[in-house]
Design a protein around this motif. Structure first.
Motif, PDB file in Angstrom:
ATOM      1  N   GLN A 235       9.002  -8.445  66.579  1.00 39.34           N
ATOM      2  CA  GLN A 235       8.911  -7.798  67.869  1.00 39.34           C
ATOM      3  C   GLN A 235       7.711  -6.885  67.905  1.00 39.34           C
ATOM      4  O   GLN A 235       7.607  -6.232  69.157  1.00 39.34           O
ATOM      5  CB  GLN A 235      10.281  -7.088  68.300  1.00 39.34           C
ATOM      6  CG  GLN A 235      11.434  -8.131  68.499  1.00 39.34           C
ATOM      7  CD  GLN A 235      12.536  -7.497  68.748  1.00 39.34           C
ATOM      8  OE1 GLN A 235      12.722  -6.198  68.961  1.00 39.34           O
ATOM      9  NE2 GLN A 235      13.709  -8.324  69.022  1.00 39.34           N
ATOM     10  N   THR A 236       7.079  -6.281  66.866  1.00 36.73           N
ATOM     11  CA  THR A 236       5.957  -5.539  66.590  1.00 36.73           C
ATOM     12  C   THR A 236       5.257  -6.294  65.688  1.00 36.73           C
ATOM     13  O   THR A 236       5.464  -6.963  64.826  1.00 36.73           O
ATOM     14  CB  THR A 236       6.552  -4.102  66.392  1.00 36.73           C
ATOM     15  OG1 THR A 236       5.249  -3.288  66.456  1.00 36.73           O
ATOM     16  CG2 THR A 236       6.947  -4.168  64.961  1.00 36.73           C
ATOM     17  N   PRO A 237       3.754  -6.031  65.680  1.00 35.68           N
ATOM     18  CA  PRO A 237       2.975  -6.695  64.747  1.00 35.68           C
ATOM     19  C   PRO A 237       3.344  -6.287  63.204  1.00 35.68           C
ATOM     20  O   PRO A 237       3.667  -5.008  62.929  1.00 35.68           O
ATOM     21  CB  PRO A 237       1.275  -6.450  64.995  1.00 35.68           C
ATOM     22  CG  PRO A 237       1.598  -5.899  66.597  1.00 35.68           C
ATOM     23  CD  PRO A 237       2.982  -5.281  66.694  1.00 35.68           C
ATOM     24  N   LEU A 238       3.047  -7.101  62.498  1.00 35.62           N
ATOM     25  CA  LEU A 238       3.345  -7.036  60.937  1.00 35.62           C
ATOM     26  C   LEU A 238       2.108  -7.010  60.274  1.00 35.62           C
ATOM     27  O   LEU A 238       1.469  -8.047  60.186  1.00 35.62           O
ATOM     28  CB  LEU A 238       4.373  -8.024  60.371  1.00 35.62           C
ATOM     29  CG  LEU A 238       4.704  -7.622  58.832  1.00 35.62           C
ATOM     30  CD1 LEU A 238       5.317  -6.297  58.732  1.00 35.62           C
ATOM     31  CD2 LEU A 238       5.719  -8.586  58.252  1.00 35.62           C
ATOM     32  N   MET A 239       1.371  -5.932  59.584  1.00 37.42           N
ATOM     33  CA  MET A 239       0.290  -6.006  58.946  1.00 37.42           C
ATOM     34  C   MET A 239       0.344  -6.117  57.438  1.00 37.42           C
ATOM     35  O   MET A 239       1.351  -5.311  56.853  1.00 37.42           O
ATOM     36  CB  MET A 239      -0.569  -4.743  59.347  1.00 37.42           C
ATOM     37  CG  MET A 239      -0.059  -4.088  60.556  1.00 37.42           C
ATOM     38  SD  MET A 239      -1.125  -5.123  62.170  1.00 37.42           S
ATOM     39  CE  MET A 239      -2.529  -4.833  61.849  1.00 37.42           C
ATOM     40  N   VAL A 240      -0.467  -7.026  57.007  1.00 38.24           N
ATOM     41  CA  VAL A 240      -0.479  -7.216  55.495  1.00 38.24           C
ATOM     42  C   VAL A 240      -1.844  -6.822  55.037  1.00 38.24           C
ATOM     43  O   VAL A 240      -2.626  -7.545  54.968  1.00 38.24           O
ATOM     44  CB  VAL A 240       0.267  -8.684  55.182  1.00 38.24           C
ATOM     45  CG1 VAL A 240       0.281  -8.792  53.462  1.00 38.24           C
ATOM     46  CG2 VAL A 240       1.532  -8.730  55.703  1.00 38.24           C
ATOM     47  N   ARG A 241      -1.831  -6.024  53.873  1.00 36.15           N
ATOM     48  CA  ARG A 241      -3.054  -5.885  53.391  1.00 36.15           C
ATOM     49  C   ARG A 241      -3.503  -6.529  52.144  1.00 36.15           C
ATOM     50  O   ARG A 241      -4.726  -6.851  51.836  1.00 36.15           O
ATOM     51  CB  ARG A 241      -3.232  -4.407  52.902  1.00 36.15           C
ATOM     52  CG  ARG A 241      -3.124  -3.276  53.861  1.00 36.15           C
ATOM     53  CD  ARG A 241      -2.759  -1.856  53.404  1.00 36.15           C
ATOM     54  NE  ARG A 241      -3.515  -1.229  52.369  1.00 36.15           N
ATOM     55  CZ  ARG A 241      -3.054  -0.649  51.300  1.00 36.15           C
ATOM     56  NH1 ARG A 241      -1.794  -0.323  51.444  1.00 36.15           N
ATOM     57  NH2 ARG A 241      -4.301  -0.240  50.368  1.00 36.15           N
ATOM     58  N   ASN A 242      -2.402  -7.254  51.446  1.00 35.91           N
ATOM     59  CA  ASN A 242      -2.849  -8.071  50.440  1.00 35.91           C
ATOM     60  C   ASN A 242      -2.087  -9.590  50.493  1.00 35.91           C
ATOM     61  O   ASN A 242      -2.938 -10.363  51.037  1.00 35.91           O
ATOM     62  CB  ASN A 242      -2.328  -7.383  49.039  1.00 35.91           C
ATOM     63  CG  ASN A 242      -2.773  -8.035  47.811  1.00 35.91           C
ATOM     64  OD1 ASN A 242      -4.042  -8.136  47.684  1.00 35.91           O
ATOM     65  ND2 ASN A 242      -1.908  -8.296  46.849  1.00 35.91           N
ATOM     66  N   ASN A 243      -1.009  -9.633  49.659  1.00 36.45           N
ATOM     67  CA  ASN A 243      -0.441 -11.237  49.987  1.00 36.45           C
ATOM     68  C   ASN A 243       0.704 -11.212  50.584  1.00 36.45           C
ATOM     69  O   ASN A 243       1.584 -10.280  50.675  1.00 36.45           O
ATOM     70  CB  ASN A 243      -0.169 -11.492  48.355  1.00 36.45           C
ATOM     71  CG  ASN A 243       0.208 -12.757  48.277  1.00 36.45           C
ATOM     72  OD1 ASN A 243      -0.035 -13.913  48.975  1.00 36.45           O
ATOM     73  ND2 ASN A 243       1.258 -12.808  47.514  1.00 36.45           N
ATOM     74  N   VAL A 244       1.122 -12.331  51.136  1.00 40.53           N
ATOM     75  CA  VAL A 244       2.262 -12.789  51.905  1.00 40.53           C
ATOM     76  C   VAL A 244       2.692 -13.827  50.976  1.00 40.53           C
ATOM     77  O   VAL A 244       1.725 -15.216  51.017  1.00 40.53           O
ATOM     78  CB  VAL A 244       2.248 -13.521  53.329  1.00 40.53           C
ATOM     79  CG1 VAL A 244       3.438 -13.845  53.795  1.00 40.53           C
ATOM     80  CG2 VAL A 244       1.604 -11.988  54.135  1.00 40.53           C
TER      81      VAL A 244
END
Length: 388
Positions: A87-96
């Motif tokens: 419901q809000t952006p989810l930011m990922v700096r490295n790995n999903v």
């Protein structure tokens, strides 16, 4: 062993956890090599952007990520019998790490997405684990979006001219004329004259300001064989023009496959000029040459100087002196291009970043060709085998 914390009940100065979820109202940081497993909702209303460990989503019930400030994670993974709803952006700096379960976003709110930041990447994407909704990348020139619907992974690969500051993508297994999950619609009957039919099964949305080529694929569920008179050679990439409110041809730069399974790489276009992208067909030919030549066929080339098949001769090109020939290798890279072709190709590249010397020529193998006959308004595709 790396520390791993399963969040269930916890209370501290920075954040609180109850059965309904983990609530961050302070400064929540996951340090190097630390691992946290979430089995409940995440509500983030404070800074959460300096983590360097893993925060994973697990369990057998849906998890909601919400709050006034988008959380920024270093590593994350999803391994659950349900989905993570953003419901809000989810930011990922490295790995999903996609294992099981989907990241779901509101399909009518592109601003809420799973964001792969400048160095972010992913592994493990599949039909059972992907982004269902919008995914975003920042400052990338090449990226394959791990998007799809609930049933299938249906990626779109972009190849931009320079780094795109932002690119946002989603896939919809819906009729563009009457989609159920977005407010807009894209009538498949509203199209320019040089489009025959537009797919009513699926479409992608891609937004970016950078000139871009995209590669999209089709499979049996795409049901392109159900389009009247459709052949693999007639398929083209089309887009819904925001300027004219109709489907127009974006065009093909490379193509492989048959009417059941395959992929196509588009010509370069600016995604922000189009509201949707899908497959179309060229109209059923009516002129004599096209009727007599539904395909130009496949070719064999052995440029060894014996006088047989030393250069590529394409029958019928003399009927359209204004023509062009493009040849691509199996990776979709253009290796030869000639305007007004008159039998010049002898197995040697004349374009691309890895043009070999004439003495060596191109490697033996199968190549894909694209012929346009501008005087007749026709386009043909096929394969040639180069034997050294």
């Amino acid at each position: 062993m790396k520390p791993f914390l399963h969040i269930a009940f916890l209370l501290s100065v920075s954040f609180a956890v109850a059965q309904s979820g983990l609530y961050n109202s302070g400064n929540f940081t996951v340090h190097n090599d630390a691992q946290i497993g979430l089995y409940a909702d995440l509500i983030n209303d404070a800074n959460f952007d300096q983590s360097n460990g893993l925060i994973g989503f697990y369990g057998n019930r849906p998890i909601i990520v919400s709050g006034s400030i988008p959380p920024t994670l270093w590593d994350t993974e999803i391994m659950m019998d349900s989905d993570v709803f953003l419901q809000t952006p989810l930011m990922v700096r490295n790995n999903v790490n996609f294992i099981l379960g989907n990241f779901l976003t509101p399909t009518n709110i592109p601003a809420v997405k799973l964001n792969f930041m400048e160095d972010g990447f992913f592994t493990g994407e599949s039909d059972v684990s992907k982004v269902t909704g919008f995914a975003e990348v920042n400052n990338r020139s090449v990226f394959s979006f791990p998007v799809g619907d609930e049933q299938q992974l249906r990626p779109l690969t972009m190849n931009a001219q320079g780094a795109a500051p932002s690119a946002i993508c989603a896939y919809f297994f819906e009729n563009p004329s009457a989609p159920s999950s977005i407010l807009e619609s894209f009538d498949t009957e509203e199209k320019v004259n040089n489009i025959g039919e537009v797919s009513e099964r699926e479409f992608w949305i891609l937004q970016s300001s950078a000139p871009t080529q995209v590669t999209i694929s089709w499979n049996t569920r795409s049901n392109l064989i159900g389009i009247p008179n459709a052949t693999a050679e007639s398929l083209i990439v089309v887009g819904w023009s925001k300027a004219s409110n109709q489907w127009v041809i974006i065009g093909n730069a490379a193509f492989s496959g048959d009417i059941t399974n395959g992929f196509v790489t588009s010509e370069t276009f600016v995604p922000n000029d189009y509201a949707a992208i899908t497959f179309g067909t060229v109209p059923l030919p009516t002129d004599t040459f096209a009727v007599n030549n539904p395909t130009l066929g496949d070719y064999f080339l052995s440029p060894n100087g014996d006088g047989t098949n030393d250069f590529l001769v394409i029958d019928g090109m003399e009927e359209s002196p204004n023509n062009s020939l493009r040849i691509f290798n199996r990776y979709g890279q253009k290796v030869f291009e000639k305007i007004n072709y008159t039998n010049e190709f002898r197995g040697v590249a004349n374009t691309g970043s890895m043009v070999p010397s004439p003495a060596n020529g191109l490697p033996e193998g199968v190549y894909f060709y694209l012929v346009t006959l501008d005087d007749l308004g026709l386009e043909y595709t096929g394969f040639l085998f180069l034997d050294k």
